[in-house]
Design a protein around this motif. Structure first.
Motif, PDB file in Angstrom:
ATOM      1  N   GLY A 145      -7.286  13.501  -1.709  1.00 41.85           N
ATOM      2  CA  GLY A 145      -6.167  12.866  -1.587  1.00 41.85           C
ATOM      3  C   GLY A 145      -5.142  13.736  -0.930  1.00 41.85           C
ATOM      4  O   GLY A 145      -4.954  14.980  -0.863  1.00 41.85           O
ATOM      5  N   ASP A 146      -3.820  13.225  -0.785  1.00 45.30           N
ATOM      6  CA  ASP A 146      -2.778  14.044  -0.223  1.00 45.30           C
ATOM      7  C   ASP A 146      -1.408  13.228  -0.788  1.00 45.30           C
ATOM      8  O   ASP A 146      -1.458  11.957  -1.070  1.00 45.30           O
ATOM      9  N   VAL A 147      -0.384  14.008  -0.607  1.00 44.95           N
ATOM     10  CA  VAL A 147       0.808  13.332  -1.101  1.00 44.95           C
ATOM     11  C   VAL A 147       1.089  12.103   0.139  1.00 44.95           C
ATOM     12  O   VAL A 147       0.853  12.158   1.343  1.00 44.95           O
ATOM     13  N   LYS A 148       1.964  11.324  -0.224  1.00 50.73           N
ATOM     14  CA  LYS A 148       2.079   9.900   0.554  1.00 50.73           C
ATOM     15  C   LYS A 148       2.893  10.388   1.771  1.00 50.73           C
ATOM     16  O   LYS A 148       2.515   9.483   2.774  1.00 50.73           O
ATOM     17  N   TYR A 149       3.823  11.307   2.007  1.00 48.68           N
ATOM     18  CA  TYR A 149       4.468  11.480   3.103  1.00 48.68           C
ATOM     19  C   TYR A 149       3.436  12.440   4.017  1.00 48.68           C
ATOM     20  O   TYR A 149       4.146  12.998   5.013  1.00 48.68           O
ATOM     21  N   HIS A 150       2.227  12.584   3.877  1.00 51.85           N
ATOM     22  CA  HIS A 150       1.436  13.363   4.600  1.00 51.85           C
ATOM     23  C   HIS A 150       0.287  12.283   5.415  1.00 51.85           C
ATOM     24  O   HIS A 150      -0.439  12.657   6.232  1.00 51.85           O
ATOM     25  N   LEU A 151       0.273  11.203   4.761  1.00 51.43           N
ATOM     26  CA  LEU A 151      -1.007  10.290   5.305  1.00 51.43           C
ATOM     27  C   LEU A 151      -0.353   9.651   6.445  1.00 51.43           C
ATOM     28  O   LEU A 151       0.403   9.589   7.117  1.00 51.43           O
ATOM     29  N   GLY A 152      -1.955   9.042   7.156  1.00 49.71           N
ATOM     30  CA  GLY A 152      -1.745   8.589   8.737  1.00 49.71           C
ATOM     31  C   GLY A 152      -2.000   7.275   8.773  1.00 49.71           C
ATOM     32  O   GLY A 152      -2.501   6.688   7.558  1.00 49.71           O
TER      33      GLY A 152
ATOM     34  N   ILE B 200      19.807  -8.916   6.103  1.00 47.92           N
ATOM     35  CA  ILE B 200      19.437  -8.031   5.013  1.00 47.92           C
ATOM     36  C   ILE B 200      18.844  -8.543   3.868  1.00 47.92           C
ATOM     37  O   ILE B 200      17.907  -7.906   3.489  1.00 47.92           O
ATOM     38  N   ALA B 201      19.111  -9.653   3.538  1.00 45.97           N
ATOM     39  CA  ALA B 201      18.498 -10.563   2.311  1.00 45.97           C
ATOM     40  C   ALA B 201      16.939 -10.891   2.713  1.00 45.97           C
ATOM     41  O   ALA B 201      16.306 -10.510   1.823  1.00 45.97           O
ATOM     42  N   LYS B 202      16.686 -11.026   3.941  1.00 42.53           N
ATOM     43  CA  LYS B 202      15.538 -11.330   4.303  1.00 42.53           C
ATOM     44  C   LYS B 202      14.522 -10.062   4.063  1.00 42.53           C
ATOM     45  O   LYS B 202      13.379 -10.367   3.617  1.00 42.53           O
ATOM     46  N   TYR B 203      15.001  -8.899   4.657  1.00 46.86           N
ATOM     47  CA  TYR B 203      14.072  -7.855   4.548  1.00 46.86           C
ATOM     48  C   TYR B 203      14.009  -7.284   2.920  1.00 46.86           C
ATOM     49  O   TYR B 203      12.905  -6.863   2.589  1.00 46.86           O
ATOM     50  N   ASP B 204      15.313  -7.537   2.448  1.00 46.49           N
ATOM     51  CA  ASP B 204      15.078  -6.959   0.904  1.00 46.49           C
ATOM     52  C   ASP B 204      14.168  -7.869   0.022  1.00 46.49           C
ATOM     53  O   ASP B 204      13.347  -7.559  -0.665  1.00 46.49           O
ATOM     54  N   ARG B 205      13.977  -9.141   0.573  1.00 42.79           N
ATOM     55  CA  ARG B 205      12.848 -10.165  -0.140  1.00 42.79           C
ATOM     56  C   ARG B 205      11.658  -9.599   0.111  1.00 42.79           C
ATOM     57  O   ARG B 205      10.871  -9.906  -0.462  1.00 42.79           O
ATOM     58  N   ILE B 206      11.463  -9.236   1.644  1.00 40.23           N
ATOM     59  CA  ILE B 206      10.118  -8.868   1.972  1.00 40.23           C
ATOM     60  C   ILE B 206       9.786  -7.626   1.049  1.00 40.23           C
ATOM     61  O   ILE B 206       8.458  -7.478   0.589  1.00 40.23           O
ATOM     62  N   CYS B 207      10.451  -6.637   0.638  1.00 37.37           N
ATOM     63  CA  CYS B 207      10.505  -5.449   0.029  1.00 37.37           C
ATOM     64  C   CYS B 207      10.157  -5.676  -1.345  1.00 37.37           C
ATOM     65  O   CYS B 207       9.213  -5.117  -1.995  1.00 37.37           O
ATOM     66  N   GLU B 208      10.821  -6.616  -1.944  1.00 38.30           N
ATOM     67  CA  GLU B 208      10.681  -6.913  -3.523  1.00 38.30           C
ATOM     68  C   GLU B 208       9.356  -7.584  -3.603  1.00 38.30           C
ATOM     69  O   GLU B 208       8.494  -7.518  -4.509  1.00 38.30           O
ATOM     70  N   GLU B 209       9.059  -8.717  -2.639  1.00 38.91           N
ATOM     71  CA  GLU B 209       7.888  -9.193  -2.889  1.00 38.91           C
ATOM     72  C   GLU B 209       6.455  -8.387  -2.732  1.00 38.91           C
ATOM     73  O   GLU B 209       5.568  -8.252  -3.555  1.00 38.91           O
ATOM     74  N   ALA B 210       6.494  -7.456  -1.839  1.00 46.22           N
ATOM     75  CA  ALA B 210       5.520  -6.287  -1.713  1.00 46.22           C
ATOM     76  C   ALA B 210       5.489  -5.521  -2.947  1.00 46.22           C
ATOM     77  O   ALA B 210       4.458  -5.086  -3.290  1.00 46.22           O
ATOM     78  N   TYR B 211       6.620  -5.152  -3.494  1.00 41.23           N
ATOM     79  CA  TYR B 211       6.676  -4.456  -4.579  1.00 41.23           C
ATOM     80  C   TYR B 211       5.914  -5.131  -5.926  1.00 41.23           C
ATOM     81  O   TYR B 211       5.120  -4.555  -6.669  1.00 41.23           O
ATOM     82  N   GLY B 212       6.115  -6.343  -5.884  1.00 39.49           N
ATOM     83  CA  GLY B 212       5.596  -7.100  -6.917  1.00 39.49           C
ATOM     84  C   GLY B 212       4.012  -7.111  -6.733  1.00 39.49           C
ATOM     85  O   GLY B 212       3.073  -6.969  -7.841  1.00 39.49           O
ATOM     86  N   ARG B 213       3.525  -7.234  -5.448  1.00 40.91           N
ATOM     87  CA  ARG B 213       2.204  -6.994  -5.279  1.00 40.91           C
ATOM     88  C   ARG B 213       1.355  -6.002  -5.639  1.00 40.91           C
ATOM     89  O   ARG B 213       0.361  -5.759  -6.190  1.00 40.91           O
ATOM     90  N   SER B 214       2.201  -4.764  -5.141  1.00 41.01           N
ATOM     91  CA  SER B 214       1.834  -3.491  -5.656  1.00 41.01           C
ATOM     92  C   SER B 214       1.696  -3.069  -7.208  1.00 41.01           C
ATOM     93  O   SER B 214       0.816  -2.284  -7.510  1.00 41.01           O
ATOM     94  N   LYS B 215       2.202  -3.916  -8.037  1.00 39.66           N
ATOM     95  CA  LYS B 215       1.993  -3.774  -9.587  1.00 39.66           C
ATOM     96  C   LYS B 215       0.530  -4.177  -9.899  1.00 39.66           C
ATOM     97  O   LYS B 215       0.248  -4.051 -10.997  1.00 39.66           O
TER      98      LYS B 215
ATOM     99  N   LYS C 117      -2.124  -3.778  -8.209  1.00 44.49           N
ATOM    100  CA  LYS C 117      -3.284  -2.813  -7.636  1.00 44.49           C
ATOM    101  C   LYS C 117      -3.632  -2.212  -8.848  1.00 44.49           C
ATOM    102  O   LYS C 117      -2.838  -1.452  -9.704  1.00 44.49           O
ATOM    103  N   LYS C 118      -5.056  -1.905  -8.997  1.00 45.52           N
ATOM    104  CA  LYS C 118      -5.488  -0.994  -9.817  1.00 45.52           C
ATOM    105  C   LYS C 118      -5.872   0.353  -9.466  1.00 45.52           C
ATOM    106  O   LYS C 118      -6.186   1.205 -10.194  1.00 45.52           O
TER     107      LYS C 118
ATOM    108  N   GLN D 161       0.717  -1.232  -0.008  1.00 39.42           N
ATOM    109  CA  GLN D 161      -0.079   0.086   0.213  1.00 39.42           C
ATOM    110  C   GLN D 161       0.870   1.356   0.015  1.00 39.42           C
ATOM    111  O   GLN D 161       0.468   2.247  -0.583  1.00 39.42           O
ATOM    112  N   ILE D 162       1.924   1.205   0.589  1.00 39.34           N
ATOM    113  CA  ILE D 162       2.822   2.337   0.596  1.00 39.34           C
ATOM    114  C   ILE D 162       3.531   2.390  -0.772  1.00 39.34           C
ATOM    115  O   ILE D 162       3.665   3.627  -1.222  1.00 39.34           O
TER     116      ILE D 162
END
Length: 975
Positions: free
Chosen positions: A332-339, A548-563, A565-566, A315-316
């Motif tokens: 809406g608002d810019v992403k760095y203003h949201l709660g 490091i690899a573990k968290y990088d993998r979490i980010c990449e997987e989330a990035y893939g799911r974000s693609k 989103k419609k 979602q981020i």
């Protein structure tokens, strides 16, 4: 000297003799002492001898006359002076003269040296932070204060300040009770004393707390930081810290790789803030906190959302996709203003924790009072009077913290009844080093301490380059807040690896070349800390790389799911959800406006209580007795004035379980002395009575509270309070209508636009006394044009009328602007704002009268308030003109108290059958349907809008185009 005064009080009856004057003076010591001298009664010169000297001579006369701790101390120093046991006089013998001069000289020197050491310890406690190692770049003179206090021992030659020598470094000295550097030891060598003081106060932690006027609190802080060995971490704690640093830094790295050309306002250079916040939450959860409400500027917000609040990463990442359309209405608002709002298990304590990050605009500190108000409301609804379940954390930038006045206003609320939240942890991300491309901001203040001193809040400065120091300081800060229920400031001094300036597109080398050359040489804190843990065998290199690899993998997987989103859902970013208030689709549960009238017996009951004193033996002012008698008389006559109508609206809501809170300057009495919701006993100081809380046995509570003389901070506070629950009526009253000027930031950024930007529901009511009736140009107008200019209904759109037109307007608008002319309508609009079945989730601005408070014509009958009645958006003409509309030559539209002036003048000129007067009670959203009906009723009449304000002020510019639209431009309406 505080411990000496304490001993004096404990000595009791012996104090008079012990404080007797003596001939021996210690003038040389006084001339060197950096602190104020303590004076005692009976001293010969008014300045008094040193207390320790007095104690010493009293001990010489009779060892039993002083406390045993002094007896032990003086035996020790006397032994050192004479290399033999002391020979005090027998208790029954009082010497006629003093000891020999040589003996006194040696002993006095020892006493002076001990006093010097005590003064030295105090100097470090007060001023040690000035030389603490808080500059990771090693360029202290560039941006930070380079002042070195003269009473700190930074070199051997400075011992002379205390008349001490290098030979004294290995002498043993008695430690005072105001220090814990000795641990279990009561004496230390001067060399060791200095070393331990430097270790505590002059390394990566700098402490400011000695201005606090509470001995217990000062002792608590000293024990937490001075006790040897307190800052020890287990292997598990170090590994947890490393893992949190990995997540914080790799999140920033991931955003930089994927969206290198996007503004992110990242946390680069102060990634340790993520472990810092999590430590504060962990410690607070351990101490019983269940709900934490955060406010912060945009710097690092995405990282906090991801790694503290635990917002779904996809979602981020969706917020970076410009092609996604929002499913929700609004800008809406810019992403760095949201709660965000999230309930989860705290993994360290295994306890439930609710976390809220409040959305806010780029007015960096405007969110501070909003967070405090929301925190206060959550505490109120939980019955958490001591703040043991709900707390707030505020993150600040150093320049804004020291520079924006709303910070001071927020701090000033911290101990005020009905506003205190029982302490806040303030985390200052101190970007003194390389903060911005504007060097003036970088040099604004060496430390943001003046604000905190307002409420005696301790300030813990810590070098963000030392993660373990940061974690320890944050743990102590959380413990402080939850122990003393007081504010505390954690000042994270860092940003040393931040390569860019104000945002990621900035080039700071333009204005800070030397500083940024140093910054580019810095090794990231994660690598330094990982190397440290690897060197001490706490983790292995492989384990670190796997983390490091573990968290990088979490980010990449989330990035893939974000693609995948419609669409974007802004409602997923709500910081204060109102579950159960709307349907699943966000629609109101009922698209009708139920009546807001109430049974007559309820009106009568409230009127009787409002005109009485519910407490026995309670003496009220004689002038107030006449007011209460007047209320009783009106109740008998079945009528109300403005104040009684308000009383009945509030009281009836309390009966229905709706909490009512009225806040502002002088609201308890009322600025115009009309309200009197709090009665004061004239014979018992501070004894008060709030009759509104004595209406019903099981009623909701009523809070009426005089605020500090603040508008910006207090309105923000009440806005935050109103965010917490839909089942409340929260009102802020300006002392005069124009006083909202200094709260304009809250009105513009949070109230008028909050729903469109953040899908935030809020029903706060602003009461703005208004009327062009003297009091100078400032106190006359509440500037209604400003609110109308920010109303979001379209003046050119001809509406489609339907059965639910009235409530649909209320649901679609951003706020409601009302100017009532009758007490009954004021009663109804208040009940409409908070009635559980009729509530709409928008703020309301009520332009309240001043002259109508006591106007003989401004009264309403119970018949206009009983069951079956409701708020009138428009009050049509009901006199002679209405019975023969074809004869009417002029139809005047107006709003508010000018109606009574028009009626009087119409009567004076005998025009009752030729002039009709219609009142707009709700100006926005504009009552198109009712205005159309009124205009068509008088087809031959000239249309006129009458207002007291100048043509370019007030309501005319707002109503004119809307009249043109509804009448299809066939008839003008003149000013």
């Amino acid at each position: 000297m505080s411990q000496l005064r304490l001993l004096t009080s404990r000595l009791g009856v012996q104090a008079a003799r012990l404080l007797a004057p003596h001939d021996v003076q210690m003038s040389s010591w006084r001339s060197r002492s950096s602190g104020p001298q303590t004076t005692f009664p009976g001293s010969r010169d008014g300045g008094g001898s040193s207390y320790m000297e007095e104690m010493y001579f009293a001990w010489l006369e009779n060892p039993q006359s002083v406390h045993k701790s002094w007896d032990s101390f003086f035996r020790k120093v006397n032994k050192e002076a004479s290399c033999g046991p002391p020979q005090p006089q027998a208790p029954s013998v009082v010497p006629e003269s003093r000891p020999a001069a040589s003996s006194r000289t040696k002993t006095s020197k020892l006493v002076e040296d001990h006093l010097a050491v005590q003064s030295l310890i105090r100097a470090y406690q007060i001023r040690g932070h000035h030389v603490a190692q808080l500059d990771p770049l090693g360029i202290l003179d560039a941006d930070l204060d380079s002042f070195v206090p003269s009473d700190l021992i930074t070199s051997i030659d400075k011992l002379a300040f205390y008349d001490l020598r290098e030979a004294d470094l290995d002498k043993e000295f008695q430690l005072p009770t105001t220090t814990f550097i000795g641990g279990s030891e009561h004496t230390l060598s001067l060399r060791e004393i200095i070393q331990r003081l430097e270790s505590t106060y002059c390394q990566h932690i700098g402490l400011e707390f000695m201005f606090i006027n509470d001995v217990e609190q000062c002792q608590w802080i000293r024990q937490k930081f001075e006790t040897p060995g307190v800052m020890q971490f287990s292997s598990e704690e170090k590994r947890r810290l490393l893992a949190r640093l990995v997540r914080s830094m790799r999140f920033e790295d991931f955003l930089a790789r994927k969206w290198s050309s996007e503004k992110r306002f990242g946390l680069e250079g102060c990634e340790v803030m993520i472990p810092a916040l999590k430590t504060i939450i962990d410690k607070s959860s351990e101490m019983g906190i269940e709900n934490v409400i955060l406010g912060m500027p945009h710097r690092g917000r995405l990282n906090v959302l991801a790694n503290v609040i635990r917002k779904d990463l996809e979602q981020i990442f969706c917020q970076f996709d410009p092609k996604l359309e929002a499913a929700d209405e609004g800008s809406g608002d810019v992403k760095y203003h949201l709660g965000m709002y999230h309930e989860r298990i705290n993994r360290v304590t295994n306890r439930n924790i609710t976390l809220s990050l409040v959305a806010n605009p780029s007015h960096l500190e405007a969110v501070d009072p909003v967070v405090q108000g929301k925190t206060k409301a959550e505490q109120f609804y939980r019955g958490d009077a001591q703040g043991k379940k709900v707390m707030s954390i505020l993150v600040h930038g150093d320049a804004a913290f020291a520079g924006q006045g709303v910070v001071y206003e927020t701090f000033h609320l911290s101990d005020l009844p009905s506003y205190t939240t029982n302490g806040t942890v303030h985390v200052v991300v101190n970007n003194q080093i390389g903060f911005t491309t504007d060097p003036r901001m970088a040099r604004s203040s060496p430390y943001p301490t003046d604000v905190a001193r307002v409420v005696n809040a301790p300030i813990f400065h810590v070098n963000a380059d030392d993660p373990e120091a940061v974690i320890y300081v944050c743990s102590v800060a959380a413990e402080w807040r939850n122990t003393f229920n007081k504010d505390v400031v954690v000042d994270l001094v860092g940003c040393v690896t931040r390569r860019r300036g104000h945002n990621e597109m900035d080039e700071p080398m333009f204005t800070q070349p030397l500083m940024y050359k140093q910054i580019h040489k810095q090794v990231p804190v994660l690598k330094r800390y990982a190397d440290k843990l690897i060197a001490e065998d706490t983790v292995t290199l492989q384990e670190f790389e796997e983390e490091i690899a573990k968290y990088d993998r979490i980010c990449e997987e989330a990035y893939g799911r974000s693609k995948d989103k419609k669409i974007l859902h802004i409602k997923h970013w709500l910081d204060s959800p109102w579950p159960g208030f709307f349907t699943v689709d966000g629609e109101p549960k009922s698209m009708t406006c139920p009546t807001t009238g109430i049974p007559e017996d309820v009106l009568t009951h409230i009127g009787n209580v409002a005109s009485s004193v519910p407490l026995e033996d309670f003496k009220i002012h004689t002038g107030l007795s006449r007011i209460l008698w007047g209320r009783a008389d009106m109740t008998k006559k079945r009528e109300v004035d403005w104040a009684l109508a308000e009383y009945m609206a509030f009281g009836s809501l309390l009966k229905e379980g709706i909490h009512v809170r009225l806040s502002g300057q002088d609201v308890e009495r009322g600025t115009f002395s009309h309200r009197h919701h709090v009665l004061h006993d004239q014979e018992v100081d501070r004894r008060t009575c709030v009759p509104m809380n004595h209406l019903w046995p099981d009623q909701a509570p009523y809070t009426v509270c005089n605020s500090s003389l603040s508008e910006y901070g207090v309105l923000g506070f009440e806005l935050g309070y109103a965010m917490a629950s839909p089942n409340a009526l929260v009102l802020w009253e300006a002392q005069f209508g124009d006083f909202h000027n200094t709260a304009q930031c809250i009105i513009d950024q949070f109230i008028s636009t909050g729903q469109a930007k953040w899908v935030r529901h809020n029903g706060i009511v602003l009461l703005l006394p208004h009327g062009m009736e003297g009091m100078g140009p400032e106190h006359s107008s509440a500037r209604p044009e400003r609110f109308l200019q920010m109303s979001n209904d379209d003046s050119d759109a001809y509406p489609a009328f339907s059965e639910d037109f009235e409530v649909r307007q209320l649901y679609d608008c951003n706020w409601i602007v009302v100017n009532c002319s009758t007490p009954a309508n004021y009663f109804h609009v208040l009940r409409r704002a908070a009635g559980s079945s009729a509530r709409v989730s928008v703020p309301a601005d009520r332009l309240t009268p001043k002259s109508l408070l006591r106007h003989p014509k401004a009264k309403s009958s119970f018949d206009q308030m009983v069951s079956g009645t409701s708020f009138q958006r428009v009050i049509p003409e009901d006199g002679v003109a209405a019975r023969a509309p074809e004869k009417v030559r002029r139809l005047i539209f107006c709003t508010g108290k000018v109606y009574y002036d028009l009626v009087k003048e119409r009567s004076n000129q005998c025009l009752d059958d030729q002039v009709a007067i219609t009142r707009l009670e709700q100006i926005s959203p504009f009552p198109f349907d009712l205005i159309k009906r009124e205009a068509e009723k008088y087809p031959g009449a000239e249309l006129v809008w009458c207002q007291e304000e100048h043509k370019n002020m007030g309501y005319y510019d707002y109503i004119n185009p809307r009249f043109m639209t509804i009448l299809k431009r066939t008839r003008p309406i003149w000013y």
